[in-house]
Design a protein around this motif. Structure first.
Motif, PDB file in Angstrom:
ATOM      1  N   VAL A  21       0.860  -1.175   0.000  1.00  0.00           N
ATOM      2  CA  VAL A  21       0.000   0.000   0.000  1.00  0.00           C
ATOM      3  C   VAL A  21       0.899   1.228   0.000  1.00  0.00           C
ATOM      4  O   VAL A  21       1.683   1.436   0.928  1.00  0.00           O
ATOM      5  CB  VAL A  21      -0.924   0.015   1.239  1.00  0.00           C
ATOM      6  CG1 VAL A  21      -1.847   1.218   1.191  1.00  0.00           C
ATOM      7  CG2 VAL A  21      -1.717  -1.276   1.332  1.00  0.00           C
ATOM      8  N   HIS A  22       0.807   2.017  -1.066  1.00  0.00           N
ATOM      9  CA  HIS A  22       1.619   3.224  -1.210  1.00  0.00           C
ATOM     10  C   HIS A  22       0.824   4.425  -0.703  1.00  0.00           C
ATOM     11  O   HIS A  22      -0.268   4.699  -1.197  1.00  0.00           O
ATOM     12  CB  HIS A  22       2.005   3.443  -2.677  1.00  0.00           C
ATOM     13  CG  HIS A  22       2.838   2.334  -3.231  1.00  0.00           C
ATOM     14  ND1 HIS A  22       4.209   2.326  -3.121  1.00  0.00           N
ATOM     15  CD2 HIS A  22       2.501   1.190  -3.872  1.00  0.00           C
ATOM     16  CE1 HIS A  22       4.682   1.236  -3.693  1.00  0.00           C
ATOM     17  NE2 HIS A  22       3.658   0.527  -4.154  1.00  0.00           N
ATOM     18  N   SER A  23       1.378   5.114   0.283  1.00  0.00           N
ATOM     19  CA  SER A  23       0.739   6.284   0.876  1.00  0.00           C
ATOM     20  C   SER A  23       1.284   7.542   0.196  1.00  0.00           C
ATOM     21  O   SER A  23       2.492   7.707   0.056  1.00  0.00           O
ATOM     22  CB  SER A  23       1.060   6.329   2.364  1.00  0.00           C
ATOM     23  OG  SER A  23       0.692   7.565   2.922  1.00  0.00           O
ATOM     24  N   TYR A  24       0.365   8.415  -0.213  1.00  0.00           N
ATOM     25  CA  TYR A  24       0.792   9.684  -0.802  1.00  0.00           C
ATOM     26  C   TYR A  24      -0.315  10.710  -0.660  1.00  0.00           C
ATOM     27  O   TYR A  24      -1.477  10.385  -0.432  1.00  0.00           O
ATOM     28  CB  TYR A  24       1.192   9.496  -2.270  1.00  0.00           C
ATOM     29  CG  TYR A  24       0.039   9.357  -3.219  1.00  0.00           C
ATOM     30  CD1 TYR A  24      -0.339  10.415  -4.024  1.00  0.00           C
ATOM     31  CD2 TYR A  24      -0.689   8.181  -3.309  1.00  0.00           C
ATOM     32  CE1 TYR A  24      -1.405  10.301  -4.892  1.00  0.00           C
ATOM     33  CE2 TYR A  24      -1.757   8.060  -4.172  1.00  0.00           C
ATOM     34  CZ  TYR A  24      -2.103   9.122  -4.961  1.00  0.00           C
ATOM     35  OH  TYR A  24      -3.172   9.013  -5.808  1.00  0.00           O
ATOM     36  N   ARG A  28      -4.300   9.468   0.723  1.00  0.00           N
ATOM     37  CA  ARG A  28      -4.655   8.735  -0.492  1.00  0.00           C
ATOM     38  C   ARG A  28      -3.694   7.566  -0.610  1.00  0.00           C
ATOM     39  O   ARG A  28      -2.507   7.681  -0.357  1.00  0.00           O
ATOM     40  CB  ARG A  28      -4.571   9.622  -1.722  1.00  0.00           C
ATOM     41  CG  ARG A  28      -5.551  10.764  -1.667  1.00  0.00           C
ATOM     42  CD  ARG A  28      -5.666  11.399  -3.040  1.00  0.00           C
ATOM     43  NE  ARG A  28      -6.488  12.579  -2.971  1.00  0.00           N
ATOM     44  CZ  ARG A  28      -7.806  12.568  -3.145  1.00  0.00           C
ATOM     45  NH1 ARG A  28      -8.422  11.443  -3.396  1.00  0.00           N
ATOM     46  NH2 ARG A  28      -8.499  13.680  -3.069  1.00  0.00           N
ATOM     47  N   TYR A  29      -4.259   6.437  -1.015  1.00  0.00           N
ATOM     48  CA  TYR A  29      -3.467   5.214  -1.060  1.00  0.00           C
ATOM     49  C   TYR A  29      -3.664   4.504  -2.390  1.00  0.00           C
ATOM     50  O   TYR A  29      -4.775   4.457  -2.921  1.00  0.00           O
ATOM     51  CB  TYR A  29      -3.896   4.269   0.074  1.00  0.00           C
ATOM     52  CG  TYR A  29      -3.742   4.890   1.437  1.00  0.00           C
ATOM     53  CD1 TYR A  29      -2.556   4.778   2.130  1.00  0.00           C
ATOM     54  CD2 TYR A  29      -4.789   5.603   2.015  1.00  0.00           C
ATOM     55  CE1 TYR A  29      -2.400   5.349   3.378  1.00  0.00           C
ATOM     56  CE2 TYR A  29      -4.643   6.190   3.258  1.00  0.00           C
ATOM     57  CZ  TYR A  29      -3.450   6.061   3.934  1.00  0.00           C
ATOM     58  OH  TYR A  29      -3.307   6.633   5.162  1.00  0.00           O
ATOM     59  N   GLN A  51      -7.685   4.796  -6.363  1.00  0.00           N
ATOM     60  CA  GLN A  51      -7.291   5.461  -5.129  1.00  0.00           C
ATOM     61  C   GLN A  51      -8.220   5.034  -4.005  1.00  0.00           C
ATOM     62  O   GLN A  51      -9.424   4.943  -4.191  1.00  0.00           O
ATOM     63  CB  GLN A  51      -7.358   6.978  -5.295  1.00  0.00           C
ATOM     64  CG  GLN A  51      -6.391   7.509  -6.314  1.00  0.00           C
ATOM     65  CD  GLN A  51      -6.446   9.018  -6.401  1.00  0.00           C
ATOM     66  OE1 GLN A  51      -6.913   9.703  -5.503  1.00  0.00           O
ATOM     67  NE2 GLN A  51      -5.962   9.547  -7.511  1.00  0.00           N
ATOM     68  N   SER A  54      -8.523   5.380   2.632  1.00  0.00           N
ATOM     69  CA  SER A  54      -7.967   4.922   3.900  1.00  0.00           C
ATOM     70  C   SER A  54      -7.542   3.463   3.769  1.00  0.00           C
ATOM     71  O   SER A  54      -7.927   2.778   2.814  1.00  0.00           O
ATOM     72  CB  SER A  54      -9.006   5.057   5.021  1.00  0.00           C
ATOM     73  OG  SER A  54     -10.064   4.143   4.812  1.00  0.00           O
ATOM     74  N   ILE A  55      -6.780   3.010   4.741  1.00  0.00           N
ATOM     75  CA  ILE A  55      -6.395   1.597   4.783  1.00  0.00           C
ATOM     76  C   ILE A  55      -7.645   0.747   4.995  1.00  0.00           C
ATOM     77  O   ILE A  55      -7.796  -0.322   4.409  1.00  0.00           O
ATOM     78  CB  ILE A  55      -5.377   1.343   5.912  1.00  0.00           C
ATOM     79  CG1 ILE A  55      -4.102   2.166   5.690  1.00  0.00           C
ATOM     80  CG2 ILE A  55      -5.049  -0.134   6.031  1.00  0.00           C
ATOM     81  CD1 ILE A  55      -3.312   1.793   4.478  1.00  0.00           C
ATOM     82  N   LEU A  72       2.805  -1.158   4.320  1.00  0.00           N
ATOM     83  CA  LEU A  72       2.503   0.240   4.043  1.00  0.00           C
ATOM     84  C   LEU A  72       3.820   0.911   3.720  1.00  0.00           C
ATOM     85  O   LEU A  72       4.786   0.800   4.485  1.00  0.00           O
ATOM     86  CB  LEU A  72       1.852   0.906   5.260  1.00  0.00           C
ATOM     87  CG  LEU A  72       1.604   2.408   5.147  1.00  0.00           C
ATOM     88  CD1 LEU A  72       0.601   2.711   4.045  1.00  0.00           C
ATOM     89  CD2 LEU A  72       1.140   2.963   6.473  1.00  0.00           C
ATOM     90  N   HIS A  74       5.788   4.516   2.599  1.00  0.00           N
ATOM     91  CA  HIS A  74       5.679   5.981   2.553  1.00  0.00           C
ATOM     92  C   HIS A  74       7.060   6.566   2.294  1.00  0.00           C
ATOM     93  O   HIS A  74       8.044   6.129   2.891  1.00  0.00           O
ATOM     94  CB  HIS A  74       5.130   6.518   3.874  1.00  0.00           C
ATOM     95  CG  HIS A  74       5.077   8.005   3.925  1.00  0.00           C
ATOM     96  ND1 HIS A  74       4.128   8.736   3.237  1.00  0.00           N
ATOM     97  CD2 HIS A  74       5.855   8.902   4.550  1.00  0.00           C
ATOM     98  CE1 HIS A  74       4.335  10.017   3.451  1.00  0.00           C
ATOM     99  NE2 HIS A  74       5.371  10.138   4.246  1.00  0.00           N
TER     100      HIS A  74
END
Length: 98
Positions: A21-24, A28-29, A51, A54-55, A72, A74
């Motif tokens: 899971v890429h957080s940006y 937004r994931y 997009q 949330s997780i 996750l 980041h």
């Protein structure tokens, strides 16, 4: 390039080897999935990366399948500050429990 759709993954017989899971951009994931030897992002009906807000939204979307490993990821923008040393890889990769 491989890609996956939630509708194809969210089944009881699906075993996802790894979910990243890429957080940006402030909550937004994007989800990258390794399934059946093919690694790719989850896309929407327009073939654009889907997009998630949330997780938990991602967990809800994939509630029926089995995920063996989840992370996750980041990358911080703080290394771009003035006067900072040369850019280094500041990727944070944390195990997730789904």
């Amino acid at each position: 390039m491989n890609f996956h759709r939630v509708s194809h993954l969210n089944h009881q017989d699906v075993r996802i080897t790894e979910l990243t899971v890429h957080s940006y951009e402030m909550g937004r994931y994007l989800a990258e999935v390794d399934f059946d030897g093919r690694r790719g992002f989850i896309v929407d009906d327009n073939n654009k990366p889907q997009q998630f807000q949330s997780i938990n939204a991602l967990k809800d979307a994939l509630h029926s399948c089995t995920v063996h490993r989840a992370y996750l990821v980041h990358q911080s923008a703080y290394d771009e500050m003035c006067g900072a040393s040369e850019k280094v890889d500041n990727t944070l990769k944390v195990p997730l429990v789904l």
